[in-house]
Scaffold this motif. Structure first.
Motif, short mmCIF file in Angstrom:
data_model
loop_
_atom_site.label_atom_id
_atom_site.label_comp_id
_atom_site.label_asym_id
_atom_site.label_seq_id
_atom_site.Cartn_x
_atom_site.Cartn_y
_atom_site.Cartn_z
N TRP A 121 0.83 -1.21 0.00
CA TRP A 121 0.00 0.00 0.00
C TRP A 121 0.86 1.26 0.00
O TRP A 121 0.57 2.22 -0.72
CB TRP A 121 -0.92 0.00 1.22
CG TRP A 121 -1.99 -1.04 1.18
CD1 TRP A 121 -2.49 -1.66 0.08
CD2 TRP A 121 -2.70 -1.59 2.31
NE1 TRP A 121 -3.47 -2.56 0.45
CE2 TRP A 121 -3.61 -2.53 1.80
CE3 TRP A 121 -2.63 -1.37 3.68
CZ2 TRP A 121 -4.47 -3.25 2.63
CZ3 TRP A 121 -3.49 -2.09 4.51
CH2 TRP A 121 -4.40 -3.01 3.98
N GLY A 125 2.46 1.99 -3.33
CA GLY A 125 1.46 2.50 -4.27
C GLY A 125 1.16 3.97 -4.03
O GLY A 125 1.07 4.77 -4.97
N LYS A 140 4.17 6.20 -5.10
CA LYS A 140 4.19 6.43 -6.55
C LYS A 140 3.12 7.44 -6.96
O LYS A 140 3.34 8.25 -7.87
CB LYS A 140 4.00 5.11 -7.29
CG LYS A 140 5.16 4.14 -7.14
CD LYS A 140 4.89 2.84 -7.89
CE LYS A 140 6.06 1.87 -7.73
NZ LYS A 140 5.80 0.58 -8.44
#
Length: 338
Positions: free
Chosen positions: A311, A314, A317
């Protein structure tokens, strides 16, 4: 030229201008293109046909139109795609921006019953809170009859119960009063799987920690109370990060601004990581594992660390993609490492 002639000329010009504007509007209406949307199920059977759909209509609005025809399929339960096996379209995607013509065929998929994120978090937290108390208070007769001389109750057992209940009680309060969730939902099957994970692990670790033959930590009070200090610091840090994200308006939503440290020292971890709430969460369970010296707790910590790393990377990013001036020093979850 008298005033009467000037008045006649002005009226003529006004009439011609009005006629020109009306003609332009009529021309625009004449060239205005509507879309025709046919919705089929996964077996390519026609469900409905939507005529004269606005080109700036979103997928969410099309779901609402389908909901009016089929009330059992509320928008959160629907998934629309341009191919039977294609990726689901997002609710904010606009019809005219899709790679289609004015006649569109969409395919409907029933996602099943859905629940909002608030209910998801409440269900995941309430279960472990009460399950652990059942084992601690011995309300569940799961232990064999053991002679009193062989049982060795320890103070760490009570302390572990207080810490475990405090953690999930804090999460419940944050879910109700602090977290900002999006309008997204989660399928009921996924919620049941998540609850099975949290509830099952809570029962497993509570069974061993509250067992009459539970063995206290190897280094005694030094190990217990040093872990307790780290546990409470991580709990305070987690709460501080969630409060800072709430004030920033990006907790559960797309980030509006880059989160930066505040005067609260617990938020200074933002200097080094993008998701300090996950860092503090891992620290909470790692200290609880050392405090109880229990294998099921350590396994739960390891699995949680793996999932939170996914998580965090992600989100890291996403921050880099959304903000060109995002701090380069930050990593995802572990400072300067991961």
């Amino acid at each position: 030229m008298d005033l009467k002639s000037l008045f006649v000329v002005a009226q003529f010009i006004k009439a011609r201008c009005a006629h020109g504007m009306l003609a332009g509007k009529a021309k625009k209406d004449k060239n205005y293109v509507f879309y025709e949307v046919e919705i089929q199920d996964s077996k390519k059977l026609k469900l409905c046909y939507l005529d004269k759909v606005e080109p700036n209509a979103t997928i969410g609005e099309i779901k609402c139109l389908l909901y009016k025809i089929y009330p059992k399929w509320y928008p959160a339960r629907q998934a629309l795609s341009l191919h039977p096996d294609g990726e689901s379209l997002k609710d904010d995607e606009v019809l005219e921006n899709l790679p289609v013509g004015t006649t569109v065929t969409m395919f409907f998929h029933d996602l099943g019953p859905q629940l909002g994120w608030t209910m998801v978090f409440l269900a995941e937290c309430i279960g472990p809170l009460f399950i652990y108390l059942f084992f601690f208070l011995h309300l569940l007769n799961v232990y064999e009859q053991i002679d009193d001389n062989t049982s060795s109750p320890c103070s760490v057992v009570t302390l572990a119960c207080v810490c475990h209940c405090f953690h999930y009680f804090r999460r419940l309060l944050e879910t109700i009063f602090i977290h900002r969730f999006s309008d997204g939902t989660l399928p009921l099957q996924t919620i049941m799987r998540n609850c099975l994970y949290y509830w099952g692990f809570s029962a497993w670790l509570a069974y061993y920690i509250n067992h009459p033959l539970y063995t206290p930590p190897s280094y005694g009070n030094l190990q217990v109370y040093s872990s307790l200090v780290v546990f409470m610091l991580c709990e305070a840090g987690n709460f501080s990060i969630h409060l800072a994200l709430n004030n920033l308006g990006c907790n559960g939503l797309r980030p509006k601004r880059i989160p930066y440290p505040t005067r609260n020292p617990f938020t200074w971890l933002f200097f080094f990581v993008s998701c300090p709430n996950y860092t503090y969460e891992v620290g909470t369970w790692l200290s609880f594992s050392i405090m109880t010296q229990c294998v099921p707790v350590a396994l739960f910590t390891l699995l949680g660390f793996v999932q939170m790393t996914i998580w965090a990377r992600g989100k890291h990013k996403m921050y880099i993609r959304e903000f060109t001036d995002y701090p380069e020093l930050r990593s995802a979850i572990i400072p300067l490492f991961l």
